[in-house]
Scaffold this active site. Structure first.
Site, PDB file in Angstrom:
ATOM      1  N   LYS A  13      10.252  29.278  49.313  1.00 56.14           N
ATOM      2  CA  LYS A  13       9.130  28.716  48.541  1.00 56.14           C
ATOM      3  C   LYS A  13       9.373  27.231  48.246  1.00 56.14           C
ATOM      4  CE  LYS A  13       9.584  31.780  45.198  1.00 56.14           C
ATOM      5  NZ  LYS A  13      10.731  32.551  45.740  1.00 56.14           N
ATOM      6  N   ARG A 157      23.521  27.221  42.822  1.00 58.25           N
ATOM      7  CA  ARG A 157      22.878  27.724  41.603  1.00 58.25           C
ATOM      8  C   ARG A 157      23.679  28.886  41.030  1.00 58.25           C
ATOM      9  NH1 ARG A 157      16.484  28.359  42.539  1.00 58.25           N
ATOM     10  NH2 ARG A 157      16.873  30.442  41.727  1.00 58.25           N
TER      11      ARG A 157
END
Ligand code: AP5
Length: 214
Positions: A13, A157
């Site tokens: 995305k 992350r």
């Protein structure tokens, strides 16, 4: 143009949003980025948000919806936007509808990037992010290596650890898949196969968006 970008964690995305911004001049609104920004700020909301994100669970709808509502009131959306990561629950669909209607904005399409779980698990393990530009890299993707100065600062992350990736995927199937089914029913859904090179995924998106305009 107002687009929703939806897909599993790691489906691409953010990667495709960057291309949509460059090509169509849209503003990228990412609820994940906004929530991580809240965590970094150390605010009370950020402390709360961290407890959900770090476990791979969704942040409660009301908090995310407030952030989206505030964001849509900034005066930089004349060219439209691509919203990435929202709505992610059935309740958020109705909240988003309310927010859009009250601002006289119309949703043009919901773009779904479809990728199997096994692929996204591999991709997320190799993902790195430049904290300065927010550019996303994949250490395993040919031609996607950062320049040496950027390489020194790229980070992984916190929620890209294997056990948390599994939880995020399970949350996606339970809570977000119904959102996909909802937009299929409304006829606003554009689905593209995300298991190809990013440029090919984007070419498929562009083709489908062009047919919308006719
Ligand atoms: P969020 O930040 O939205 O994360 P996510 O949905 O899990 O998606 P990702 O950002 O991990 O992946 P992506 O699809 O953007 O893929 P990318 O382009 O980076 O949300 C994080 C958390 O915030 C949630 O878990 C939740 O706790 C909370 N949250 C957010 N929104 C919320 C909401 N609405 N309600 C409640 N809670 C919310 O690509 C991944 C990797 O693959 C990269 O390395 C990339 O280089 C590579 N790649 C991309 N495309 C390709 C390709 N075609 N081929 C090969 N590699 C590729």
């Amino acid at each position: 143009m107002h687009l929703i970008l939806i897909g599993a964690p790691g489906s691409g995305k953010g990667t495709q949003a960057r291309r949509l911004v460059e090509t169509y001049g849209l503003v990228h609104i990412s609820t994940g980025d906004m929530l991580r920004e809240a965590v970094r700020s150390g605010s009370d909301l950020g402390v709360l948000v961290h407890t959900y994100i770090s476990q791979g669970h969704l942040v409660p709808d009301t908090h995310v919806t407030s952030l989206v509502e505030e964001r849509l009131d900034r005066g930089d959306l004349a060219n439209g936007f691509v919203i990435d990561g929202y709505p992610r629950t059935v309740r958020q669909i109705h909240e988003f509808d309310r927010i859009m209607k009250s601002r006289q904005r119309t949703l043009n399409a919901v773009l779904r990037i479809d990728v199997l779980d096994d692929i996204v698990i591999a991709r997320l393990s190799d993902r790195r992010i430049d904290p300065v530009t927010k550019r996303i890299y994949n250490l395993n993707l040919e031609g996607d290596h950062p320049a040496p100065d950027v390489e020194a600062r790229i980070v992984q992350r916190d929620d890209d650890r294997p056990e948390i990736i599994k939880q995020r995927l399970s949350t996606y199937h339970a809570e977000t898949y119904p959102v996909i089914e909802f937009y299929r029913e409304t006829g606003q859904m554009i689905e593209v196969n995300g298991a190809r090179a990013p440029s090919l995924v984007f070419a498929a998106i562009q083709k489908r968006l062009a047919s919308l305009e006719q």
